[in-house]
Design an enzyme around this catalytic site. Structure first.
Site, PDB file in Angstrom:
ATOM      1  N   ASN A   1     -27.717 -49.902  58.653  1.00  0.00           N
ATOM      2  CA  ASN A   1     -29.004 -50.561  58.447  1.00  0.00           C
ATOM      3  C   ASN A   1     -29.930 -50.279  59.620  1.00  0.00           C
ATOM      4  O   ASN A   1     -29.476 -50.161  60.761  1.00  0.00           O
ATOM      5  CB  ASN A   1     -28.792 -52.073  58.312  1.00  0.00           C
ATOM      6  CG  ASN A   1     -27.961 -52.425  57.092  1.00  0.00           C
ATOM      7  OD1 ASN A   1     -28.094 -51.803  56.049  1.00  0.00           O
ATOM      8  ND2 ASN A   1     -27.082 -53.410  57.231  1.00  0.00           N
TER       9      ASN A   1
ATOM     10  N   VAL B   1     -27.831 -56.507  64.435  1.00  0.00           N
ATOM     11  CA  VAL B   1     -27.369 -56.193  65.785  1.00  0.00           C
ATOM     12  C   VAL B   1     -27.941 -54.826  66.160  1.00  0.00           C
ATOM     13  O   VAL B   1     -27.681 -53.822  65.470  1.00  0.00           O
ATOM     14  CB  VAL B   1     -25.827 -56.184  65.864  1.00  0.00           C
ATOM     15  CG1 VAL B   1     -25.374 -55.863  67.278  1.00  0.00           C
ATOM     16  CG2 VAL B   1     -25.254 -57.532  65.420  1.00  0.00           C
TER      17      VAL B   1
ATOM     18  N   ILE C   1     -16.925 -59.658  61.627  1.00  0.00           N
ATOM     19  CA  ILE C   1     -16.621 -61.086  61.754  1.00  0.00           C
ATOM     20  C   ILE C   1     -16.894 -61.836  60.451  1.00  0.00           C
ATOM     21  O   ILE C   1     -16.351 -62.911  60.209  1.00  0.00           O
ATOM     22  CB  ILE C   1     -17.447 -61.686  62.920  1.00  0.00           C
ATOM     23  CG1 ILE C   1     -16.813 -62.942  63.472  1.00  0.00           C
ATOM     24  CG2 ILE C   1     -18.912 -61.928  62.518  1.00  0.00           C
ATOM     25  CD1 ILE C   1     -17.388 -63.391  64.797  1.00  0.00           C
TER      26      ILE C   1
ATOM     27  N   HIS D   1     -24.396 -49.180  64.076  1.00  0.00           N
ATOM     28  CA  HIS D   1     -23.021 -49.350  63.598  1.00  0.00           C
ATOM     29  C   HIS D   1     -22.931 -48.884  62.154  1.00  0.00           C
ATOM     30  O   HIS D   1     -23.830 -49.124  61.355  1.00  0.00           O
ATOM     31  CB  HIS D   1     -22.577 -50.810  63.716  1.00  0.00           C
ATOM     32  CG  HIS D   1     -23.595 -51.802  63.261  1.00  0.00           C
ATOM     33  ND1 HIS D   1     -24.671 -52.170  64.031  1.00  0.00           N
ATOM     34  CD2 HIS D   1     -23.718 -52.507  62.109  1.00  0.00           C
ATOM     35  CE1 HIS D   1     -25.397 -53.052  63.390  1.00  0.00           C
ATOM     36  NE2 HIS D   1     -24.849 -53.270  62.203  1.00  0.00           N
ATOM     37  N   MET D   2     -21.824 -48.228  61.878  1.00  0.00           N
ATOM     38  CA  MET D   2     -21.530 -47.797  60.512  1.00  0.00           C
ATOM     39  C   MET D   2     -20.609 -48.847  59.892  1.00  0.00           C
ATOM     40  O   MET D   2     -19.543 -49.147  60.439  1.00  0.00           O
ATOM     41  CB  MET D   2     -20.844 -46.430  60.558  1.00  0.00           C
ATOM     42  CG  MET D   2     -20.410 -45.898  59.217  1.00  0.00           C
ATOM     43  SD  MET D   2     -19.490 -44.365  59.440  1.00  0.00           S
ATOM     44  CE  MET D   2     -20.812 -43.186  59.540  1.00  0.00           C
TER      45      MET D   2
END
Ligand code: DGP
Length: 115
Positions: free
Chosen positions: A87, A96, A31, A100-101
């Site tokens: 991260n 978040v 986003i 996630h990559m």
């Protein structure tokens, strides 16, 4: 384990620019893109952080890489190159808590870490 907004994106309960989805992973555009191509590739199952990864996740997490390679080709960033990043927790600045990559590319990305 608390769900995040990413679980709602996987279930298509909230809008996102989904570029790939299968039984194991979902990929959608960030986003707040930090590069011309900035896609997040996530497991459909909730794994909050890399610290929570278990051997039974190996097939799913392997899929993150095969999908990253496919999307890099489709985005035309494969030849010039790109960065894959994940991260973890506060020092890694994870925001978040659904792993996630990040797939970042489309311009020279500069040094890996800002001081
Ligand atoms: P990280 O710091 O690694 O946890 O990065 C989280 C990324 O997730 C950040 O680049 C912005 C992105 N993001 C957060 N909320 C949403 C959302 O609702 N939709 C989309 N597409 N991306 C989001």
């Amino acid at each position: 384990m608390e769900e995040t907004i990413f679980s709602q994106i996987i279930r298509k309960e909230i809008p996102a620019d989904i570029v790939y989805q299968d039984d194991l992973v979902t990929a959608f555009r960030d986003i707040n893109p930090k590069a011309p191509t900035h896609i997040l590739i996530i497991p459909n199952v909730l794994i909050p952080t890399v610290n929570d990864v278990k051997p039974e996740h190996e097939q799913t997490l392997g899929r993150l890489f095969t999908v990253a390679a496919k999307l890099a080709k489709e985005e035309n960033v494969a030849e010039d190159g790109y960065r894959l990043m994940m991260n973890c927790n506060a020092h890694g600045r994870q925001e978040v808590y659904h792993i996630h990559m990040h797939l970042l590319g489309g311009k020279p990305l500069g040094p890996m870490l800002a001081e």
